[in-house]
Design a protein around this motif. Sequence first.
Motif, PDB file in Angstrom:
ATOM      1  N   TYR A 164      53.265 -19.787 -24.583  1.00 42.01           N
ATOM      2  CA  TYR A 164      51.964 -20.234 -24.091  1.00 42.01           C
ATOM      3  C   TYR A 164      51.818 -21.721 -24.403  1.00 42.01           C
ATOM      4  O   TYR A 164      52.100 -22.156 -25.535  1.00 42.01           O
ATOM      5  CB  TYR A 164      50.815 -19.473 -24.759  1.00 42.01           C
ATOM      6  N   ASP A 165      51.389 -22.498 -23.415  1.00 40.07           N
ATOM      7  CA  ASP A 165      51.099 -23.916 -23.612  1.00 40.07           C
ATOM      8  C   ASP A 165      49.604 -24.082 -23.864  1.00 40.07           C
ATOM      9  O   ASP A 165      48.785 -23.500 -23.149  1.00 40.07           O
ATOM     10  CB  ASP A 165      51.468 -24.729 -22.375  1.00 40.07           C
ATOM     11  N   ILE A 166      49.258 -24.881 -24.864  1.00 39.07           N
ATOM     12  CA  ILE A 166      47.855 -25.213 -25.124  1.00 39.07           C
ATOM     13  C   ILE A 166      47.637 -26.645 -24.669  1.00 39.07           C
ATOM     14  O   ILE A 166      48.385 -27.559 -25.052  1.00 39.07           O
ATOM     15  CB  ILE A 166      47.504 -25.051 -26.617  1.00 39.07           C
ATOM     16  N   LEU A 167      46.627 -26.846 -23.833  1.00 35.88           N
ATOM     17  CA  LEU A 167      46.340 -28.168 -23.283  1.00 35.88           C
ATOM     18  C   LEU A 167      44.977 -28.650 -23.773  1.00 35.88           C
ATOM     19  O   LEU A 167      44.020 -27.873 -23.857  1.00 35.88           O
ATOM     20  CB  LEU A 167      46.347 -28.143 -21.759  1.00 35.88           C
ATOM     21  N   GLN A 168      44.929 -29.918 -24.112  1.00 40.65           N
ATOM     22  CA  GLN A 168      43.675 -30.589 -24.458  1.00 40.65           C
ATOM     23  C   GLN A 168      43.370 -31.515 -23.289  1.00 40.65           C
ATOM     24  O   GLN A 168      44.058 -32.509 -23.080  1.00 40.65           O
ATOM     25  CB  GLN A 168      43.825 -31.367 -25.750  1.00 40.65           C
ATOM     26  N   GLY A 169      42.359 -31.158 -22.513  1.00 38.98           N
ATOM     27  CA  GLY A 169      42.169 -31.853 -21.246  1.00 38.98           C
ATOM     28  C   GLY A 169      43.345 -31.535 -20.350  1.00 38.98           C
ATOM     29  O   GLY A 169      43.663 -30.365 -20.120  1.00 38.98           O
ATOM     30  N   PRO A 190      36.226 -35.899 -36.253  1.00 36.83           N
ATOM     31  CA  PRO A 190      34.893 -35.332 -36.511  1.00 36.83           C
ATOM     32  C   PRO A 190      33.900 -35.743 -35.422  1.00 36.83           C
ATOM     33  O   PRO A 190      34.026 -36.805 -34.808  1.00 36.83           O
ATOM     34  CB  PRO A 190      34.508 -35.942 -37.866  1.00 36.83           C
ATOM     35  N   GLY A 191      32.937 -34.876 -35.153  1.00 34.67           N
ATOM     36  CA  GLY A 191      31.868 -35.205 -34.229  1.00 34.67           C
ATOM     37  C   GLY A 191      32.328 -35.473 -32.813  1.00 34.67           C
ATOM     38  O   GLY A 191      31.761 -36.310 -32.118  1.00 34.67           O
ATOM     39  N   THR A 192      33.359 -34.751 -32.344  1.00 35.21           N
ATOM     40  CA  THR A 192      33.933 -35.001 -31.019  1.00 35.21           C
ATOM     41  C   THR A 192      33.974 -33.703 -30.214  1.00 35.21           C
ATOM     42  O   THR A 192      34.292 -32.643 -30.744  1.00 35.21           O
ATOM     43  CB  THR A 192      35.357 -35.568 -31.146  1.00 35.21           C
ATOM     44  N   ARG A 193      33.669 -33.801 -28.920  1.00 30.76           N
ATOM     45  CA  ARG A 193      33.698 -32.641 -28.034  1.00 30.76           C
ATOM     46  C   ARG A 193      35.066 -32.545 -27.377  1.00 30.76           C
ATOM     47  O   ARG A 193      35.556 -33.509 -26.787  1.00 30.76           O
ATOM     48  CB  ARG A 193      32.605 -32.746 -26.974  1.00 30.76           C
ATOM     49  N   TYR A 194      35.699 -31.360 -27.468  1.00 29.59           N
ATOM     50  CA  TYR A 194      37.036 -31.138 -26.926  1.00 29.59           C
ATOM     51  C   TYR A 194      37.014 -30.004 -25.909  1.00 29.59           C
ATOM     52  O   TYR A 194      36.192 -29.084 -25.982  1.00 29.59           O
ATOM     53  CB  TYR A 194      38.023 -30.781 -28.043  1.00 29.59           C
ATOM     54  N   SER A 195      37.964 -30.068 -24.967  1.00 26.47           N
ATOM     55  CA  SER A 195      38.128 -29.026 -23.959  1.00 26.47           C
ATOM     56  C   SER A 195      39.571 -28.527 -24.012  1.00 26.47           C
ATOM     57  O   SER A 195      40.518 -29.329 -23.914  1.00 26.47           O
ATOM     58  CB  SER A 195      37.813 -29.578 -22.567  1.00 26.47           C
ATOM     59  N   PHE A 196      39.757 -27.215 -24.172  1.00 29.21           N
ATOM     60  CA  PHE A 196      41.090 -26.635 -24.286  1.00 29.21           C
ATOM     61  C   PHE A 196      41.304 -25.571 -23.213  1.00 29.21           C
ATOM     62  O   PHE A 196      40.391 -24.803 -22.879  1.00 29.21           O
ATOM     63  CB  PHE A 196      41.285 -25.986 -25.657  1.00 29.21           C
ATOM     64  N   THR A 197      42.526 -25.510 -22.675  1.00 25.61           N
ATOM     65  CA  THR A 197      42.945 -24.446 -21.771  1.00 25.61           C
ATOM     66  C   THR A 197      44.316 -23.943 -22.214  1.00 25.61           C
ATOM     67  O   THR A 197      45.011 -24.593 -23.015  1.00 25.61           O
ATOM     68  CB  THR A 197      43.031 -24.932 -20.304  1.00 25.61           C
ATOM     69  N   VAL A 198      44.715 -22.791 -21.670  1.00 23.94           N
ATOM     70  CA  VAL A 198      45.991 -22.164 -22.032  1.00 23.94           C
ATOM     71  C   VAL A 198      46.710 -21.768 -20.751  1.00 23.94           C
ATOM     72  O   VAL A 198      46.090 -21.301 -19.786  1.00 23.94           O
ATOM     73  CB  VAL A 198      45.758 -20.917 -22.916  1.00 23.94           C
ATOM     74  N   ARG A 199      48.047 -21.954 -20.732  1.00 27.02           N
ATOM     75  CA  ARG A 199      48.882 -21.513 -19.616  1.00 27.02           C
ATOM     76  C   ARG A 199      50.046 -20.703 -20.162  1.00 27.02           C
ATOM     77  O   ARG A 199      50.575 -20.998 -21.246  1.00 27.02           O
ATOM     78  CB  ARG A 199      49.417 -22.707 -18.814  1.00 27.02           C
ATOM     79  N   ALA A 200      50.474 -19.692 -19.423  1.00 25.35           N
ATOM     80  CA  ALA A 200      51.618 -18.864 -19.804  1.00 25.35           C
ATOM     81  C   ALA A 200      52.869 -19.346 -19.074  1.00 25.35           C
ATOM     82  O   ALA A 200      52.801 -19.809 -17.929  1.00 25.35           O
ATOM     83  CB  ALA A 200      51.339 -17.404 -19.479  1.00 25.35           C
ATOM     84  N   ARG A 215      35.114 -25.175 -24.613  1.00 22.94           N
ATOM     85  CA  ARG A 215      34.673 -26.480 -25.112  1.00 22.94           C
ATOM     86  C   ARG A 215      34.124 -26.308 -26.516  1.00 22.94           C
ATOM     87  O   ARG A 215      33.256 -25.463 -26.763  1.00 22.94           O
ATOM     88  CB  ARG A 215      33.642 -27.101 -24.174  1.00 22.94           C
ATOM     89  N   ILE A 216      34.639 -27.126 -27.423  1.00 22.12           N
ATOM     90  CA  ILE A 216      34.278 -27.035 -28.838  1.00 22.12           C
ATOM     91  C   ILE A 216      33.968 -28.429 -29.351  1.00 22.12           C
ATOM     92  O   ILE A 216      34.717 -29.377 -29.078  1.00 22.12           O
ATOM     93  CB  ILE A 216      35.421 -26.421 -29.665  1.00 22.12           C
ATOM     94  N   THR A 217      32.888 -28.559 -30.094  1.00 27.26           N
ATOM     95  CA  THR A 217      32.529 -29.834 -30.716  1.00 27.26           C
ATOM     96  C   THR A 217      32.757 -29.735 -32.213  1.00 27.26           C
ATOM     97  O   THR A 217      32.214 -28.839 -32.883  1.00 27.26           O
ATOM     98  CB  THR A 217      31.067 -30.193 -30.440  1.00 27.26           C
ATOM     99  N   THR A 218      33.586 -30.615 -32.733  1.00 28.21           N
ATOM    100  CA  THR A 218      33.816 -30.627 -34.180  1.00 28.21           C
ATOM    101  C   THR A 218      32.590 -31.211 -34.878  1.00 28.21           C
ATOM    102  O   THR A 218      31.943 -32.126 -34.366  1.00 28.21           O
ATOM    103  CB  THR A 218      35.052 -31.473 -34.522  1.00 28.21           C
ATOM    104  N   PRO A 219      32.248 -30.697 -36.065  1.00 25.69           N
ATOM    105  CA  PRO A 219      31.088 -31.231 -36.784  1.00 25.69           C
ATOM    106  C   PRO A 219      31.333 -32.659 -37.251  1.00 25.69           C
ATOM    107  O   PRO A 219      32.484 -33.089 -37.408  1.00 25.69           O
ATOM    108  CB  PRO A 219      30.936 -30.279 -37.966  1.00 25.69           C
ATOM    109  N   GLY A 220      30.243 -33.381 -37.468  1.00 26.71           N
ATOM    110  CA  GLY A 220      30.348 -34.786 -37.856  1.00 26.71           C
ATOM    111  C   GLY A 220      30.799 -35.005 -39.272  1.00 26.71           C
ATOM    112  O   GLY A 220      31.266 -36.067 -39.623  1.00 26.71           O
ATOM    113  N   THR A 221      30.662 -33.999 -40.098  1.00 27.04           N
ATOM    114  CA  THR A 221      31.127 -34.105 -41.478  1.00 27.04           C
ATOM    115  C   THR A 221      32.043 -32.940 -41.767  1.00 27.04           C
ATOM    116  O   THR A 221      31.941 -31.876 -41.154  1.00 27.04           O
ATOM    117  CB  THR A 221      29.955 -34.079 -42.477  1.00 27.04           C
ATOM    118  N   ASP A 222      32.949 -33.132 -42.676  1.00 27.95           N
ATOM    119  CA  ASP A 222      33.955 -32.117 -42.969  1.00 27.95           C
ATOM    120  C   ASP A 222      33.762 -31.605 -44.384  1.00 27.95           C
ATOM    121  O   ASP A 222      33.981 -32.327 -45.351  1.00 27.95           O
ATOM    122  CB  ASP A 222      35.350 -32.729 -42.823  1.00 27.95           C
TER     123      ASP A 222
END
Length: 326
Positions: A164-169, A190-200, A215-222
């Motif tokens: 499986y391939d994981i793609l960011q954008g 931190p504090g960034t919105r990401y979009s992930f998809t998967v291909r077989a 779509r997942i947003t990482t929190p601004g503090t860790d």
Amino acid sequence: MRRALVLVSARCAALALLLSSCAWGGADEGGGRLPAAPTGVTAAAGSATSVHVMWNAVATDRGIRVYEVYRGPTKVKEVPGSAHMVDVAMLRPSTSYAFTVRARDTDGRLGPPSREVRATTPAAVAADHAAPTRPGKPHGRAVGSRAVQLSWSRATDDRDVVSYDILQGDTKIHSVGGNQTATVVTGLRPGTRYSFTVRARDAADNLSPATEAVRITTPGTDDGRGTAPTGFRASTHREDGAHHLDLSWVPPRTDGVVTEYEVRLDGRTATSLVYGGNAPRERATYSFYLGRESGVSHRVRIRGRLPDGTWGGFSAERTVTTGARR
């Protein structure tokens, strides 16, 4: 007691664990330090003609310019220092390959090779033009400010799903085996919105359509909880008239292998250890000398260096007392 602790901690070869001071390459002709050998190197077949190679970032004050990937003695790929993975293509089906990785710093100095890892490509499938089905929509959550955990449902294929391939954008950032439906992506901001998809992908390199995006947003503090060792335990035992500290923990769940740990004792670094062979993926253990005096209390916690080269969060802190009954 501190002096004894340093002396005993320096015996890195005794447990097939190396102190961080033992992990760096030797000095070059100019008197500087070469980059260390990359750790956490893995290789897995992506198809009948490709292998996906990953490794941990090498930490250095001078910075890494490129990583060189070798198939046997031959350099087959060169990737920027910001990358920690590559697909090696144009391979033969049903063939075993050996790979190593070397780091070259910004001054052009080439470090020693990593340990050798092997992967075997599956058999070729004649006249296979049918792509796997689309995997189920992935689900995910942030685990700290620099990592996300992803999972998806299996795709199907008339033969087999190999990876499986994981793609960011639109960019492929990772690959996992066809029997795996979850992973952790590290090295995020931190504090960034990401979009992930998967291909077989199947053995003939046929690719499924990409999944819907999660779509997942990482929190601004860790707070570090998502990247900290878990199940941390600490106790002491007495041997030959001296007290020893016994530690055990479950490594952080990351996108690669955690090979380096820092142990903090009473608020200070007691030892930094690097696994010289295969780092544990389940429960890890470590023991070192504390001193001969009984009734002394110590606070201890541990953290790991993540595959992207950053330190993860600290484990829970434990308190032990030398000579205390369990």
